[in-house]
Motif scaffolding. Structure first.
Motif, PDB file in Angstrom:
ATOM      1  N   LEU A 148       0.355 -11.724 -13.562  1.00  0.00           N
ATOM      2  CA  LEU A 148       0.200 -10.318 -13.974  1.00  0.00           C
ATOM      3  C   LEU A 148      -1.247 -10.042 -14.372  1.00  0.00           C
ATOM      4  O   LEU A 148      -1.814 -10.740 -15.204  1.00  0.00           O
ATOM      5  N   LEU A 149      -1.817  -8.997 -13.769  1.00  0.00           N
ATOM      6  CA  LEU A 149      -3.122  -8.508 -14.221  1.00  0.00           C
ATOM      7  C   LEU A 149      -2.868  -7.581 -15.400  1.00  0.00           C
ATOM      8  O   LEU A 149      -2.526  -6.421 -15.220  1.00  0.00           O
ATOM      9  N   SER A 150      -2.985  -8.123 -16.609  1.00  0.00           N
ATOM     10  CA  SER A 150      -2.847  -7.280 -17.796  1.00  0.00           C
ATOM     11  C   SER A 150      -4.236  -6.752 -18.140  1.00  0.00           C
ATOM     12  O   SER A 150      -5.043  -6.488 -17.239  1.00  0.00           O
ATOM     13  N   TYR A 154       0.857  -1.208   0.000  1.00  0.00           N
ATOM     14  CA  TYR A 154       0.000   0.000   0.000  1.00  0.00           C
ATOM     15  C   TYR A 154       0.878   1.237   0.000  1.00  0.00           C
ATOM     16  O   TYR A 154       2.013   1.212   0.500  1.00  0.00           O
ATOM     17  N   ARG A 155       0.341   2.298  -0.597  1.00  0.00           N
ATOM     18  CA  ARG A 155       1.075   3.560  -0.610  1.00  0.00           C
ATOM     19  C   ARG A 155       0.683   4.349   0.633  1.00  0.00           C
ATOM     20  O   ARG A 155      -0.515   4.479   0.937  1.00  0.00           O
ATOM     21  N   GLN A 156       1.686   4.878   1.308  1.00  0.00           N
ATOM     22  CA  GLN A 156       1.400   5.523   2.594  1.00  0.00           C
ATOM     23  C   GLN A 156       0.596   6.805   2.437  1.00  0.00           C
ATOM     24  O   GLN A 156       0.074   7.334   3.419  1.00  0.00           O
ATOM     25  N   ALA A 210     -13.891  -5.626 -19.650  1.00  0.00           N
ATOM     26  CA  ALA A 210     -14.455  -4.667 -18.686  1.00  0.00           C
ATOM     27  C   ALA A 210     -14.923  -5.424 -17.447  1.00  0.00           C
ATOM     28  O   ALA A 210     -15.797  -6.276 -17.533  1.00  0.00           O
ATOM     29  N   VAL A 211     -14.321  -5.122 -16.306  1.00  0.00           N
ATOM     30  CA  VAL A 211     -14.671  -5.790 -15.047  1.00  0.00           C
ATOM     31  C   VAL A 211     -15.560  -4.835 -14.255  1.00  0.00           C
ATOM     32  O   VAL A 211     -15.287  -3.637 -14.191  1.00  0.00           O
ATOM     33  N   TYR A 212     -16.620  -5.365 -13.662  1.00  0.00           N
ATOM     34  CA  TYR A 212     -17.532  -4.512 -12.902  1.00  0.00           C
ATOM     35  C   TYR A 212     -17.985  -5.250 -11.652  1.00  0.00           C
ATOM     36  O   TYR A 212     -17.775  -6.461 -11.508  1.00  0.00           O
TER      37      TYR A 212
END
Ligand SMILES: NC(=O)c1ccc[n+]([C@@H]2O[C@H](COP(=O)([O-])OP(=O)(O)OC[C@H]3O[C@@H](n4cnc5c(N)ncnc54)[C@H](OP(=O)(O)O)[C@@H]3O)[C@@H](O)[C@H]2O)c1
Length: 328
Positions: A111-113, A33-35, A152-154
């Protein structure tokens, strides 16, 4: 076999659905995660949040240390500059691959392409995803890897398609793509299930898999509006947005984004993606190779999403009233 998974993009739409499922299935998840984030989407005894980012190799090494599998889901999906997409989507993959190869034994790499990688000429986003696949193929030759190209993911948590469903739920379905254009779609839980199915396989054979919701040939926008009409039991009017207006809006939005410093979703590249006539894909390879099959069709997926959002009550199931079409 160790069940430790290093996951990037865990704070996003797809990644947070994955964290929940993997945590519930008993995997130990080490999630980047980005701080800069105000909050984390989920906590749990087997979820370990690791601070860092894709351009900090040290944080990636800490993330993947001791993991059996890496799921690299972080990505830039909006923006106006080629450099931005390349930095996150291509160079981010390069750094993750390097971190994986420096770990002993090397973890498996998923990898999520994106289906967009099939048409790299359309946008900076599509080009950056394609380059990432090529890089994985070239530099990850010693890794056990697989890449997924979702369409397209929903579903709950999505910020791109669900707003359009909600607009349709109010009775209007603006269409920016050509009338005959077709898209494949995928409900989030089925994408997560495909990843869980892959995790149960002993070997990944360096495949790039396409996957969709089980509706061969995908959907026209009218079909999507029709599905929303069925779920909400109201008439949905579809109408074409003038091409010139969309293109102008994208140019203005991109200039505004550069001036005000935000990452735009609507850009000239996104318009070229929207206008592409064929975003359909095929489940044959993934089903043959790993046995995954989707379980949630479009109407069902929209219903679940609307129930989650409180747009319709649970278990509502009334007959379709249909759609009406008007061109402007
Ligand atoms: N959604 C779709 O329909 C779809 C379809 C096909 C492929 N995909 C791919 O699936 C992946 C996830 O998409 P999504 O819809 O879940 O996107 P999202 O909701 O925008 O999430 C993106 C994730 O990537 C993280 N990220 C971005 N830049 C990063 C950086 N420099 N360092 C570390 N983390 C960074 C974000 O962290 P913050 O929370 O800190 O911003 C967030 O966790 C992407 O690779 C996308 O290309 C999505």
């Amino acid at each position: 076999m160790s069940r430790v998974i290093a996951l990037t993009g865990a704070t996003g739409f797809i990644g947070s659905a994955l964290v929940k499922r993997l945590g519930a299935d008993g995997f130990v998840v080490r999630a980047l995660y980005r701080q800069s984030r105000a909050s984390l989407p989920i906590q749990g005894p087997n979820i370990h949040w690791v601070p860092g980012q894709l351009d900090d190799p040290g944080s990636l090494e800490r993330l993947v240390e001791g993991s059996e599998t890496i799921i690299h889901c972080a990505g830039a999906v909006r923006g106006s500059e080629r450099r931005h997409f390349e930095r996150v989507n291509t160079e981010g993959v390069a750094r993750m691959v390097r971190a994986a190869m420096q770990t002993h034994p090397s973890p498996r790499f998923l990898l999520l392409s994106s289906l967009a990688a099939r048409e790299p000429q359309l946008s900076y986003y599509a080009a950056s995803k394609r380059k990432a696949e090529e890089l994985l193929r070239a530099d990850g030759h010693q890794l056990n890897w697989v890449a997924l190209r979702p369409p397209a993911v929903y579903g709950p948590g999505d910020r791109e398609i669900t707003p359009l469903f909600k607009l349709m739920g109010k009775g209007v379905a603006p269409q920016a793509s050509p009338r005959q254009a077709r898209i494949s779609m995928l409900y989030i839980d089925d994408l997560v299930a495909a990843i869980v199915t892959l995790l149960a396989q002993d070997d990944w054979h360096r495949f790039i898999f396409e996957l969709h919701d089980g509706h061969p040939g995908g959907y026209r926008w009218d079909d999507v509006a029709h599905a929303v009409a069925g779920v909400t039991d109201r008439t949905v009017h579809t109408f074409r947005l003038p091409r010139a207006a969309i293109r102008s809006a994208a140019v203005v939005n991109m200039l505004a984004a550069r001036v005000f410093g935000y990452a735009p979703m609507l850009s000239p590249g996104k318009v070229r993606e929207i206008e592409h006539p064929d975003w359909t894909c095929d489940n044959a390879t993934i089903t043959t190779q790993i046995g995954w099959q989707p379980t949630t069709g479009l109407t069902d997926g929209i219903r679940k999403t609307f129930v989650f959002l409180g747009v319709i009550p649970d278990k509502r199931n009334r007959p379709t009233r249909g759609t009406r079409h008007a061109d402007i």
